[in-house]
Write an enzyme that holds these catalytic residues in place. Structure first.
Site, PDB file in Angstrom:
ATOM      1  N   ASP A 155       0.864  -1.177   0.000  1.00 34.05           N
ATOM      2  CA  ASP A 155       0.000   0.000   0.000  1.00 34.05           C
ATOM      3  C   ASP A 155       0.906   1.235   0.000  1.00 34.05           C
ATOM      4  O   ASP A 155       1.745   1.384   0.895  1.00 34.05           O
ATOM      5  CB  ASP A 155      -0.860  -0.038   1.270  1.00 34.05           C
ATOM      6  CG  ASP A 155      -2.200   0.643   1.093  1.00 34.05           C
ATOM      7  OD1 ASP A 155      -2.219   1.757   0.546  1.00 34.05           O
ATOM      8  OD2 ASP A 155      -3.218   0.060   1.510  1.00 34.05           O
ATOM      9  N   ASP A 188      -2.983   4.785  -2.358  1.00 34.45           N
ATOM     10  CA  ASP A 188      -4.020   5.393  -1.532  1.00 34.45           C
ATOM     11  C   ASP A 188      -4.514   6.698  -2.167  1.00 34.45           C
ATOM     12  O   ASP A 188      -3.722   7.490  -2.683  1.00 34.45           O
ATOM     13  CB  ASP A 188      -3.402   5.684  -0.156  1.00 34.45           C
ATOM     14  CG  ASP A 188      -4.436   6.006   0.905  1.00 34.45           C
ATOM     15  OD1 ASP A 188      -5.292   5.145   1.176  1.00 34.45           O
ATOM     16  OD2 ASP A 188      -4.384   7.127   1.458  1.00 34.45           O
ATOM     17  N   GLU A 241      -6.646   3.569  -5.733  1.00 32.90           N
ATOM     18  CA  GLU A 241      -7.892   3.738  -4.974  1.00 32.90           C
ATOM     19  C   GLU A 241      -8.570   5.002  -5.477  1.00 32.90           C
ATOM     20  O   GLU A 241      -8.020   6.104  -5.335  1.00 32.90           O
ATOM     21  CB  GLU A 241      -7.601   3.878  -3.474  1.00 32.90           C
ATOM     22  CG  GLU A 241      -8.900   3.944  -2.686  1.00 32.90           C
ATOM     23  CD  GLU A 241      -8.817   4.652  -1.331  1.00 32.90           C
ATOM     24  OE1 GLU A 241      -9.694   4.419  -0.505  1.00 32.90           O
ATOM     25  OE2 GLU A 241      -7.880   5.453  -1.116  1.00 32.90           O
ATOM     26  N   HIS A 285     -11.299  -2.320   3.609  1.00 34.05           N
ATOM     27  CA  HIS A 285     -11.211  -1.942   5.018  1.00 34.05           C
ATOM     28  C   HIS A 285     -11.893  -0.619   5.357  1.00 34.05           C
ATOM     29  O   HIS A 285     -11.840  -0.175   6.497  1.00 34.05           O
ATOM     30  CB  HIS A 285      -9.727  -1.880   5.419  1.00 34.05           C
ATOM     31  CG  HIS A 285      -9.001  -0.795   4.671  1.00 34.05           C
ATOM     32  ND1 HIS A 285      -8.655  -0.912   3.338  1.00 34.05           N
ATOM     33  CD2 HIS A 285      -8.609   0.431   5.048  1.00 34.05           C
ATOM     34  CE1 HIS A 285      -8.062   0.198   2.948  1.00 34.05           C
ATOM     35  NE2 HIS A 285      -8.018   1.037   3.966  1.00 34.05           N
ATOM     36  N   ASP A 286     -12.492   0.018   4.359  1.00 35.95           N
ATOM     37  CA  ASP A 286     -13.205   1.276   4.605  1.00 35.95           C
ATOM     38  C   ASP A 286     -14.716   1.132   4.449  1.00 35.95           C
ATOM     39  O   ASP A 286     -15.438   2.121   4.612  1.00 35.95           O
ATOM     40  CB  ASP A 286     -12.738   2.350   3.597  1.00 35.95           C
ATOM     41  CG  ASP A 286     -11.285   2.734   3.778  1.00 35.95           C
ATOM     42  OD1 ASP A 286     -10.817   2.741   4.936  1.00 35.95           O
ATOM     43  OD2 ASP A 286     -10.618   3.028   2.765  1.00 35.95           O
TER      44      ASP A 286
HETATM   45  C1  NOJ Z   1      -7.966   5.648   2.151  1.00 39.42           C
HETATM   46  C2  NOJ Z   1      -7.692   4.489   3.036  1.00 39.42           C
HETATM   47  O1  NOJ Z   1      -8.229   3.329   2.478  1.00 39.42           O
HETATM   48  C3  NOJ Z   1      -8.282   4.827   4.382  1.00 39.42           C
HETATM   49  O2  NOJ Z   1      -8.298   3.717   5.249  1.00 39.42           O
HETATM   50  C4  NOJ Z   1      -7.512   5.976   4.965  1.00 39.42           C
HETATM   51  O3  NOJ Z   1      -8.101   6.385   6.180  1.00 39.42           O
HETATM   52  C5  NOJ Z   1      -7.486   7.162   4.002  1.00 39.42           C
HETATM   53  N1  NOJ Z   1      -7.247   6.785   2.658  1.00 39.42           N
HETATM   54  C6  NOJ Z   1      -6.401   8.110   4.379  1.00 39.42           C
HETATM   55  O4  NOJ Z   1      -5.152   7.557   4.036  1.00 39.42           O
END
Ligand code: NOJ
Length: 520
Positions: free
Chosen positions: A99, A195, A258, A319-320
């Site tokens: 990542d 990210d 992402e 994970h979000d």
């Molecule tokens: C996206 C990530 O997937 C998330 O978990 C994170 O809090 C934010 N970007 C900030 O890096």
């Protein structure tokens, strides 16, 4: 599938490292623990592992606040542990994707400590400093600007104030970040998930964002404005192309972005001549209402928007996001598995999806996620989908010999790897079968996607390769559906029965059943 790159026919498996396997009793997963579970992943049939950040971090945002890009946080192990993990993964034919968090560092990163030390510091311009803030908001609540007493200016942070945004217009920042990519690529990692790729560059004039007419009370405060000037700026694309060029210095690596954007904007991240991200994550399924019409529309609109030659990809969880089994109901999770694993292109699974893991309710006093702490009760918290992987029914589920950093789900005594392995009709076995089918039937990976259709609760489509033709029927409802169908053979049902049943005439699809049929 020799004509394809490895990442094109891969099932990628996201590991949230804090929650996969602990080896040193601190209640937090680590690299040695992950290494112990590699054979499980081989057995599952996945091809590549994407690990959420494992770099030194104060953990304000659990690793997405990086304080050193070229080391491993002691919570997870050492660089040697990582090398060993990589070697063991490669030895088993598994690729490893790291990542990369380029939009912001930790406020404890030496670059930021230098940058904030004085107006004249050579690293001052590595971050976004202004005399006056504009109206941009932080995704985690409140203003995106933090005043720095010592130097009398504000710095911008898209996320927490402990995550200052880098200035990607500064060539030194770019050079430093590209060298970090090279460091890991030389070490043998197979690619990066980048990210918040669509946030990297901000408006050079720092214009205020306009109000969001769709905002209403109860939504997170960051939704008050439309992110016109601090996201998806046209200049982002040249950065993505540059990152890709760095990866292309090394053979066979993959760049994944992402990106949460409408499809038309999303697909621009493939870049001119497809020299951007090979896989801009397609999150449209995970945001889609769970009904046949909406899903058919989501699949078709994404497909139609793909530039010529662009490789599709699909995601149902990360994970979000709330876990798919909680979003659509545990009984429907096998149908989601079949949907995902019969679509063309590259697929990404989130750890525990193969167990039908659901969100775990987190008592207020155990909340860890800053997104929830900053704006409680708005559904922002991500702890529920980040709970430990349940391996068996022992205390702490075989995840740790200590106290897990987040609570286990109440259902772990029955929903765990060991128990589901013993049940031949479990969702875990369904995932294994479906993943294996993709290996043996290339038509499922790169065959044509045809006749996507929605009829009340039934979603159907065909996959057509050179040698094989499949029909996918997904009953998204809880009533049986009767269909006339001739000359087909059941390859697999999500109920894991009726294998090889031949179909000729009126045919019943049971409630929440998915079927993969072979057509002549
Ligand atoms: C996206 C990530 O997937 C998330 O978990 C994170 O809090 C934010 N970007 C900030 O890096």
């Amino acid at each position: 599938m020799q004509d394809f790159d490895w990442w094109q026919h891969s099932v990628i498996y996201e590991i949230y490292p804090r929650s996969f396997q602990d080896s040193n009793r601190d209640g937090i997963g680590d690299l040695s623990g992950m290494a112990r579970r590699l054979d499980y992943l081989v057995g599952l049939g996945i091809d590549a592992i994407w690990i959420s950040p494992i770099f030194p971090s104060p953990m304000a945002d659990f690793g997405y606040d990086v304080a050193n890009y070229c080391e491993i946080d002691p919570i997870f192990g050492t660089l040697q542990d990582f090398d060993r993990f990589l070697e063991e993964a490669h030895h088993r034919g598994l690729r490893v994707i790291l990542d990369f968090v380029p939009n912001h560092t930790s406020d404890q990163h030496p670059w930021f400590l230098e940058s904030r030390s004085s107006l004249k510091n050579p690293k001052r311009d590595w971050y976004l400093w202004r005399d006056q803030p504009n109206n941009w908001l932080s995704s985690f609540g409140g203003s995106g600007w933090e005043f720095d007493e010592k130097t009398g200016q504000y710095y911008y942070h898209s996320f927490l104030k402990q995550q200052p945004d880098l200035n990607w217009r500064n060539p030194d920042v770019k050079a430093a970040m590209y060298n970090i990519l090279r460091f890991w690529l030389r070490g043998g990692v197979d690619g990066f998930r980048v990210d918040v790729m669509w946030l990297l560059i901000k408006d050079d004039q720092f214009r205020d964002n306009p109000p969001n007419p769709g905002y209403r009370a109860g939504l997170p405060s960051s939704h008050q404005l439309l992110p016109v000037y601090n996201s998806d700026r046209p200049e982002t694309h040249s950065l993505v192309t540059e990152m890709r060029a760095v990866l292309d210095e090394f053979p066979g690596r993959v760049l994944i972005g992402e990106i949460y954007l409408p499809v038309q904007q999303l697909v621009t991240y493939y870049g001119p001549d497809l020299k951007g991200a090979q896989l801009p994550f397609n999150f449209h399924l995970l945001q889609c209402a769970w009904n046949a019409e909406a899903l058919a529309h989501s699949i078709l609109s994404y497909y139609d928007a793909l530039p010529a030659g662009a490789w599709p990809n699909w995601v149902l969880g990360n994970h979000d996001q709330p876990r798919i089994a909680s979003r659509i109901g545990a009984a429907m999770a096998p149908v989601a598995a079949m949907l995902l694993l019969t679509l063309p292109g590259t697929l990404t699974l989130y750890y525990g999806e193969e167990l039908g893991m659901t969100n775990v309710p987190i008592p207020a006093e155990q909340v860890q996620d800053p997104a929830e702490k900053n704006e409680p009760g708005l559904g922002q918290g991500r702890d529920p989908e980040r709970t430990p992987m349940p391996w068996d029914a022992s205390p702490s589920a075989g995840f740790t010999a200590g106290v897990p950093w987040l609570p286990l789900g109440d259902d772990y005594p029955t929903i765990n790897v060991e128990a589901l392995e013993q049940n031949p009709s479990s969702i875990l076995h369904l995932y294994r079968h479906l993943i294996r089918l993709r290996r043996t039937s290339p038509a499922l990976v790169h065959g044509k996607l045809k006749l996507v259709a929605a009829d009340r609760h039934l979603l159907s489509f065909q996959r057509e390769g050179e040698k094989e033709r499949f029909l996918v029927l997904l009953n998204l409802g809880y009533d049986s559906v009767q269909l006339p169908l001739v000359n087909a053979t059941v390859v697999i049902s999500t109920y894991l029965d009726r294998i090889a049943e031949s179909v000729n005439g009126s045919f019943e699809i049971r409630p929440a059943e998915g079927l993969l049929l072979r057509l002549p």
